[in-house]
Design an enzyme around this catalytic site. Structure first.
Site, mmCIF file in Angstrom:
data_model
loop_
_atom_site.group_PDB
_atom_site.id
_atom_site.type_symbol
_atom_site.label_atom_id
_atom_site.label_comp_id
_atom_site.label_asym_id
_atom_site.label_seq_id
_atom_site.Cartn_x
_atom_site.Cartn_y
_atom_site.Cartn_z
ATOM 1 C CD GLU A 46 -2.536 1.161 2.756
ATOM 2 O OE1 GLU A 46 -3.447 1.986 2.920
ATOM 3 O OE2 GLU A 46 -2.243 0.292 3.596
ATOM 4 C CE LYS A 114 -7.233 1.668 3.205
ATOM 5 N NZ LYS A 114 -6.020 2.043 3.969
ATOM 6 C CB CYS A 150 -4.734 -1.616 4.263
ATOM 7 S SG CYS A 150 -3.923 -1.897 5.860
ATOM 8 C CB SER A 176 -1.007 -3.983 8.523
ATOM 9 O OG SER A 176 -1.571 -4.319 9.770
ATOM 10 C CE LYS A 182 -2.910 -4.755 13.006
ATOM 11 N NZ LYS A 182 -2.164 -3.498 12.794
ATOM 12 N N GLY A 288 23.484 7.099 27.214
ATOM 13 C CA GLY A 288 23.915 7.211 28.597
ATOM 14 C C GLY A 288 23.684 5.895 29.317
ATOM 15 C CG LEU A 289 25.717 1.587 30.158
ATOM 16 C CD1 LEU A 289 24.480 1.014 29.482
ATOM 17 C CD2 LEU A 289 26.963 0.882 29.630
ATOM 18 N N GLY A 292 21.619 0.394 34.998
ATOM 19 C CA GLY A 292 20.264 -0.098 35.186
ATOM 20 C C GLY A 292 19.770 -0.859 33.976
ATOM 21 C CG ASN A 371 14.269 17.512 37.878
ATOM 22 O OD1 ASN A 371 14.213 16.287 37.763
ATOM 23 N ND2 ASN A 371 13.209 18.237 38.169
ATOM 24 C CD GLU A 400 11.903 5.268 33.672
ATOM 25 O OE1 GLU A 400 12.658 4.731 34.510
ATOM 26 O OE2 GLU A 400 12.302 5.665 32.551
#
Length: 538
Positions: A46, A114, A150, A176, A182, A288-289, A292, A371, A400
């Site tokens: 499509e 369509k 679709c 799709s 799905k 950034g490691l 965690g 922060n 989060e």
């Protein structure tokens, strides 16, 4: 069916807007299907010429003119094989159709528009297109085949139209997008349509990543008895063939095994990262490691998507970073073979505190200082990305983002958020799945209590309910739109539910400023779930 039709399904990865590049790719696939696979016809997905979804590009006359020129070029270059391809068709000045063209020996001989235009979830087709009104049955190698696109196949009408118009099979072109489960939904749907119409159905799907969407391919063919005779591999490009004649439908291509939930989600994330980085022309990524699980999973996705040589991991310790985090982050980076840097944020954090000392005088430390640390890290990562022409991959998860447990211009700073739609409980399952393939994540990362390490002894549960409680509440409120009363009736503590809902509602402003990320659930933040920021509804 009196003669045999060999049909090639081009499960292909396109680039939105790159008409000339897409056409070149289609020409190569069509010639291979004709010369190597001995196919009589090849079908592309499509809106394949424009790429899907083209969004407001289709409102530009110059873009539609380029699509039309690409269609003509494709027709001229593919003599000797019928080509069926999706494209946006402009009629006059303002009317647009989501169409499929049949190209034969240099000319367009049929077009289908369509009929059902989805306008829910991530779809906005009524913004752009006018629906068609008629079936289209074309003869391919003596076989009458109905074309659909679709959403048409999700409704019973077009399949019945095809049968009544004399079709002996239905061919549906699709873009799709993936979400969990799905593939099974599509297969069940096709079997239902076969039962209703009595016709075999060939279902071709797009593959590849486009911004937040990932298309998984997994094209299907279901015979007139409801049996699945072809299931193409998920998340892979390829040409897959099947034969139709008076004895029915037979696949020359594969009948692949459906993936497990963890494998399908992991591969969707890898493909989404790879296509977003590569299609946007970035050389590498920076992550950034932290030691965690979220950053560990993001790093693994990046390495699997791009290769270790294109990934840099940066540990940015502060006065609150534990030795365990330092050790585990280094062990993971070394196991994966990525470039690994350690850059302390302590000098920058101390400088900010000194600069703000007079303004903060007499005020107790709080989330503000937390922060500032996150924003120091964001500045470092963005500086590295700018200097090296790289992209920052953020590491926040859906849990989060939902409740605002993230810092604007800090850990939310970046170009792409691979696990933005992955709840925390699923993050752990995906990490365990990937460790089952090769044990690279230190076990302590998978076992330790989650912590942002922005304050002494900090744990996520200081600010949030346990994720085993939080995620089911979020699923019901965010994805299923359930009321507080309904969620409580399912056995959840009322005070906890009300607290979670309040956090979700008041943090829409943060999510609106978040980078895009791969959609893997039925309802993701971004183009899927759209709520007003300024809102009086509670």
């Amino acid at each position: 069916m009196t003669t045999q039709l060999r049909l090639a399904l081009a499960q292909i990865n396109t680039l939105v807007g790159d008409v000339s590049g897409n056409v070149a790719k289609f020409i190569g696939a069509a010639r291979r299907a004709r010369d190597e696979l001995r196919a009589h016809a090849i079908v592309f997905p499509e809106l394949a010429l424009s790429g899907y979804p083209p969004e407001d590009l289709v409102l530009r006359e110059d873009f539609c003119a380029r699509v039309q020129a690409g269609l003509a070029e494709l027709a001229q270059a593919t003599v000797g094989i019928d080509v069926i391809v999706g494209y946006p068709h402009r009629v006059g000045g303002n009317v647009l159709h989501n169409s499929a063209a049949l190209l034969r020996d240099g000319a367009q001989i049929a077009r289908y528009d369509k009929q059902f235009l989805p306008n829910y979830s991530v779809f906005d087709e009524k913004r752009y297109f006018t629906p068609g009104a008629r079936p289209c049955v074309v003869t391919l190698q003596g076989v009458p085949v109905a074309l659909t696109i679709c959403e048409d196949i999700w409704m019973p009408g077009p399949a019945r139209q095809a049968r009544d118009a004399g079709a002996r099979a239905i061919l549906t072109l699709n873009a799709s997008p993936f979400h969990i489960g799905k593939g099974a939904e599509r297969e069940a749907l096709l079997k239902q349509r076969v039962t209703e119409s009595g016709l075999p159905i060939v279902y071709l799907n797009l593959v590849g990543g486009q911004d937040e969407l990932v298309f998984d391919g997994e094209s299907l063919a279901v015979d007139a008895q409801g049996g699945t005779v072809l299931r193409a591999p998920a998340f892979e490009e390829g040409l897959y063939t099947l034969d139709l004649d008076e004895q029915g439908m037979r696949a020359v291509g594969p009948l692949s095994t459906p993936l497990t939930e963890e494998e399908s989600v992991y591969r969707a994330l890898v493909l989404g990262v790879r296509d977003y980085v590569n299609k946007n022309g970035f050389r590498s990524v920076v992550i950034g490691l932290s030691g965690g699980v979220d950053s560990a999973l993001t790093l693994l996705l990046a390495v699997d998507a791009l290769g270790a040589q294109r990934v840099q991991a940066v540990m940015m310790p502060s006065r609150y970073t534990s030795d365990m985090s330092l050790e585990d982050a280094q062990a993971l980076a070394q196991a994966l073979g990525v470039k690994y840097s350690v850059i302390s944020i302590e000098p920058a954090f101390s400088a900010f505190l000194e600069s703000l000392k007079q303004e903060f005088a007499g005020l107790a430390p709080d989330v503000t200082e937390e922060n500032i640390q996150a924003r120091c890290r964001g500045v470092i990562l963005m500086a590295l990305a700018n200097k090296k022409r790289a992209m920052v991959l953020t590491t926040g998860n859906k849990s989060e983002f939902a409740v605002g447990y993230a810092t604007l211009y800090g850990d939310m700073a970046g170009g792409f958020a691979p696990i933005k739609d992955v709840p925390k409980t699923l993050v752990y399952r995906l990490a365990a799945y990937r460790n089952g393939l090769a044990r690279v994540i230190p076990q302590r990362i998978l076992k330790r209590a989650p912590s942002a390490e922005l304050a002494p002894g900090q744990k996520d549960t200081d600010s949030l309910p346990p994720y085993a409680v939080l995620d089911p509440i979020l699923h019901r409120y965010v994805e299923l739109d359930k009321r507080c009363e309904d969620i409580v009736a399912e056995g959840f503590d009322e005070a906890t539910v009300r607290r979670v809902i309040a956090m979700v509602d008041r943090n829409e402003y943060k999510r609106r400023q978040a980078p895009p990320g791969v959609r893997i659930t039925r309802r993701a933040f971004g183009r899927d779930r759209r709520y007003p920021i300024t809102c009086g509804f509670k």
